[in-house]
Design a protein around this motif. Structure first.
Motif, PDB file in Angstrom:
ATOM      1  N   ALA A 159       6.924 -13.362 -10.927  1.00 16.57           N
ATOM      2  CA  ALA A 159       6.591 -11.945 -10.781  1.00 16.57           C
ATOM      3  C   ALA A 159       7.678 -11.200 -10.012  1.00 16.57           C
ATOM      4  CB  ALA A 159       5.249 -11.790 -10.078  1.00 16.57           C
ATOM      5  N   TYR A 160       8.223 -11.835  -8.990  1.00 13.13           N
ATOM      6  CA  TYR A 160       9.269 -11.191  -8.186  1.00 13.13           C
ATOM      7  C   TYR A 160      10.493 -10.866  -9.047  1.00 13.13           C
ATOM      8  CZ  TYR A 160      13.036 -10.693  -4.778  1.00 13.13           C
ATOM      9  OH  TYR A 160      14.131 -10.235  -4.078  1.00 13.13           O
ATOM     10  N   TYR A 161      10.997 -11.847  -9.770  1.00 12.43           N
ATOM     11  CA  TYR A 161      12.195 -11.615 -10.573  1.00 12.43           C
ATOM     12  C   TYR A 161      11.918 -10.698 -11.764  1.00 12.43           C
ATOM     13  CZ  TYR A 161      15.048 -14.961  -8.017  1.00 12.43           C
ATOM     14  OH  TYR A 161      15.771 -15.590  -7.033  1.00 12.43           O
ATOM     15  N   THR A 162      10.722 -10.784 -12.339  1.00 10.50           N
ATOM     16  CA  THR A 162      10.383  -9.910 -13.458  1.00 10.50           C
ATOM     17  C   THR A 162      10.323  -8.449 -13.026  1.00 10.50           C
ATOM     18  OG1 THR A 162       9.130 -11.690 -14.522  1.00 10.50           O
ATOM     19  CG2 THR A 162       8.682  -9.447 -15.259  1.00 10.50           C
ATOM     20  N   CYS A 163       9.804  -8.202 -11.829  1.00 10.75           N
ATOM     21  CA  CYS A 163       9.619  -6.827 -11.365  1.00 10.75           C
ATOM     22  C   CYS A 163      10.897  -6.228 -10.777  1.00 10.75           C
ATOM     23  CB  CYS A 163       8.504  -6.769 -10.326  1.00 10.75           C
ATOM     24  SG  CYS A 163       6.853  -7.133 -10.979  1.00 10.75           S
TER      25      CYS A 163
ATOM     26  N   PRO B  25       8.908  -2.335 -10.215  1.00  8.35           N
ATOM     27  CA  PRO B  25       8.721  -2.989  -8.912  1.00  8.35           C
ATOM     28  C   PRO B  25       7.419  -2.621  -8.209  1.00  8.35           C
ATOM     29  CG  PRO B  25      10.973  -2.218  -9.124  1.00  8.35           C
ATOM     30  CD  PRO B  25      10.220  -1.664 -10.294  1.00  8.35           C
ATOM     31  N   THR B  26       6.874  -1.429  -8.480  1.00  8.70           N
ATOM     32  CA  THR B  26       5.618  -1.059  -7.827  1.00  8.70           C
ATOM     33  C   THR B  26       4.458  -1.944  -8.297  1.00  8.70           C
ATOM     34  OG1 THR B  26       5.162   0.621  -9.523  1.00  8.70           O
ATOM     35  CG2 THR B  26       6.370   1.318  -7.572  1.00  8.70           C
ATOM     36  N   SER B  27       4.535  -2.446  -9.533  1.00 11.47           N
ATOM     37  CA  SER B  27       3.469  -3.332 -10.007  1.00 11.47           C
ATOM     38  C   SER B  27       3.437  -4.634  -9.231  1.00 11.47           C
ATOM     39  CB  SER B  27       3.649  -3.620 -11.500  1.00 11.47           C
ATOM     40  OG  SER B  27       4.871  -4.278 -11.747  1.00 11.47           O
ATOM     41  N   ASN B  28       4.542  -4.992  -8.580  1.00 14.00           N
ATOM     42  CA  ASN B  28       4.550  -6.178  -7.734  1.00 14.00           C
ATOM     43  C   ASN B  28       3.594  -6.030  -6.548  1.00 14.00           C
ATOM     44  OD1 ASN B  28       6.889  -8.051  -5.736  1.00 14.00           O
ATOM     45  ND2 ASN B  28       5.525  -8.827  -7.293  1.00 14.00           N
ATOM     46  N   GLY B  29       3.342  -4.761  -6.156  1.00 17.84           N
ATOM     47  CA  GLY B  29       2.383  -4.511  -5.083  1.00 17.84           C
ATOM     48  C   GLY B  29       0.970  -4.915  -5.455  1.00 17.84           C
TER      49      GLY B  29
ATOM     50  N   SER C  66       0.823  -1.217   0.000  1.00 19.97           N
ATOM     51  CA  SER C  66       0.000   0.000   0.000  1.00 19.97           C
ATOM     52  C   SER C  66       0.850   1.257   0.000  1.00 19.97           C
ATOM     53  CB  SER C  66      -0.927   0.002   1.211  1.00 19.97           C
ATOM     54  OG  SER C  66      -1.773  -1.129   1.218  1.00 19.97           O
ATOM     55  N   ALA C  67       2.037   1.171   0.589  1.00 17.55           N
ATOM     56  CA  ALA C  67       2.923   2.335   0.620  1.00 17.55           C
ATOM     57  C   ALA C  67       3.358   2.759  -0.776  1.00 17.55           C
ATOM     58  CB  ALA C  67       4.153   2.041   1.480  1.00 17.55           C
ATOM     59  N   PHE C  68       3.360   1.832  -1.736  1.00 16.96           N
ATOM     60  CA  PHE C  68       3.666   2.218  -3.113  1.00 16.96           C
ATOM     61  C   PHE C  68       2.669   3.243  -3.630  1.00 16.96           C
ATOM     62  CE2 PHE C  68       5.776  -2.109  -3.625  1.00 16.96           C
ATOM     63  CZ  PHE C  68       7.051  -1.578  -3.618  1.00 16.96           C
ATOM     64  N   GLY C  69       1.381   2.951  -3.409  1.00 17.81           N
ATOM     65  CA  GLY C  69       0.355   3.845  -3.931  1.00 17.81           C
ATOM     66  C   GLY C  69       0.060   5.041  -3.054  1.00 17.81           C
TER      67      GLY C  69
END
Length: 363
Positions: free
Chosen positions: A250-254, A284-288, A75-78
């Motif tokens: 998803a982790y490694y892609t982001c 990396p924010t898309s990982n959120g 949530s801190a990303f957004g």
């Protein structure tokens, strides 16, 4: 002669105007992408918070604590990273050099990114212990140790990244017009930049990869045993492949492109092209948002509880509409209250039991 000078001046002016319009167009596109991404991440994590703040079948207290920590970090990303950087992009003069505000924003960015990685690694570690050490889980993952792991995930990154917050420190920070982010200049201190990857990205990646692959291999062995001794189970969905593999992918892609760009910037002293920098910084924010899908929406118990929460909200906010749709009849209301009472009265089960119920044949 004067005509030639006038023509060259006019051409330079037209070129500069065209470049300025192009920069404004690119900037508007980037701002739109960031805003949409921030709204999606925020709404997804708000829905998650509505559910996991109450009890969910099959989720132990430790699992809820860890997932709440992950949801807060996502949530801190957004709610923090995106508004701060957009605010700086509107206020800051691009011709200015580094300032104290940009250092604070860069410190917040790096802290949220690092906390998210540490939390993902902690969740993988907890599930690994629950699956492979079910009998020792209660003594190994006590409530106190779980809270200490969460506190470490949130407190260690600010301590490690504290030099970024000092305007006259060892790390220089500049606002990047390419990514619309206050970026640390890691080339100013290569040793510190490489140490960040050694203490943050690589340890978290090793823990996540090892823990998730071990659990996936155990689930695969169990699936093969079920196919061998029980033909009726052949049609069963491979839950491990559906969850663990996408989580790692998803982790490694982001995160890998961002870390690779940071190491490249530190070693070579030059930056990557404009749009590549924008993508690798904000990827990396898309990982959120992806975490909401892989950790929550795939879970059937979570979906059931989310539908129940929506019913409660419909009854509380708009009872007339709920009555029209037949949602607040006596039988339905009684059904909702019974489910709520059962969820609140059921004792929390140990995650070692719920995590290993599908791996019993391993013994």
């Amino acid at each position: 002669m004067y005509t030639t000078l006038n023509l060259s001046t006019s051409a330079d002016s037209n070129l500069s105007d065209y470049q300025r319009l192009q920069e404004l167009s690119h900037r508007s596109i980037k701002v739109s992408i960031i805003v949409v991404l921030g709204v999606v991440i925020t709404l997804g994590n708000i829905a998650v918070l509505l559910v996991i703040t109450s009890s969910v079948d099959g989720w132990s207290r430790n699992s809820r604590y860890l997932l709440l920590s992950l949801t807060a970090a996502d949530s801190a990303f957004g709610l923090l990273v995106m508004p701060l950087n957009l605010w700086v992009s509107l206020l800051k003069d691009y011709t200015d050099g580094p300032d104290a505000l940009c250092h604070v924003v860069a410190f917040c960015n790096a802290t949220v990114y690092s906390t998210c990685m540490y939390t993902l690694a902690t969740i993988s570690l907890e599930r690994y212990i629950a699956v492979f050490y079910p009998l020792q889980y209660t003594s190994m993952m006590t409530r106190r140790r779980t809270l200490l792991l969460i506190a470490f995930s949130w407190c260690f990154p600010p301590f490690l990244l504290l030099p970024i917050s000092f305007p006259d420190g060892i790390i220089e920070v500049h606002f990047s017009t390419a990514s619309l982010v206050c970026n640390p200049s890691y080339s100013s201190n290569v040793g510190y930049s490489l140490s960040l990857t050694c203490f943050i990205f690589f340890p978290c990646s090793i823990i996540m990869t090892y823990a998730n692959l071990r659990v996936w291999c155990a689930a695969k062995r169990q699936r093969l045993k079920l196919r061998k001794y029980n033909c009726a189970r052949r049609s069963r969905h491979n839950v491990a492949s559906r969850v663990l593999v996408p989580v790692l992918a998803a982790y490694y892609t982001c995160w890998t492109p961002c870390m690779a760009a940071m190491i490249y910037n530190a070693v070579s002293g030059s930056s990557v092209p404009e749009w590549i920098e924008f993508v690798v910084v904000w990827l990396p924010t898309s990982n959120g948002f992806l975490n909401c899908i892989f950790y929550f929406w795939i879970n059937r118990s979570f979906r059931r509880k989310f539908h129940l929460v929506l019913q409660r909200l419909a009854l509380a906010v708009c009872p007339e509409l709920a009555n029209t749709l037949g949602c607040c009849s006596t039988s339905n209301t009684h059904f909702v209250s019974v489910i709520r009472d059962n969820n609140n009265s059921v004792h929390e089960r140990s995650s070692s039991v719920s995590s290993t119920c599908t791996l019993l044949t391993l013994a």
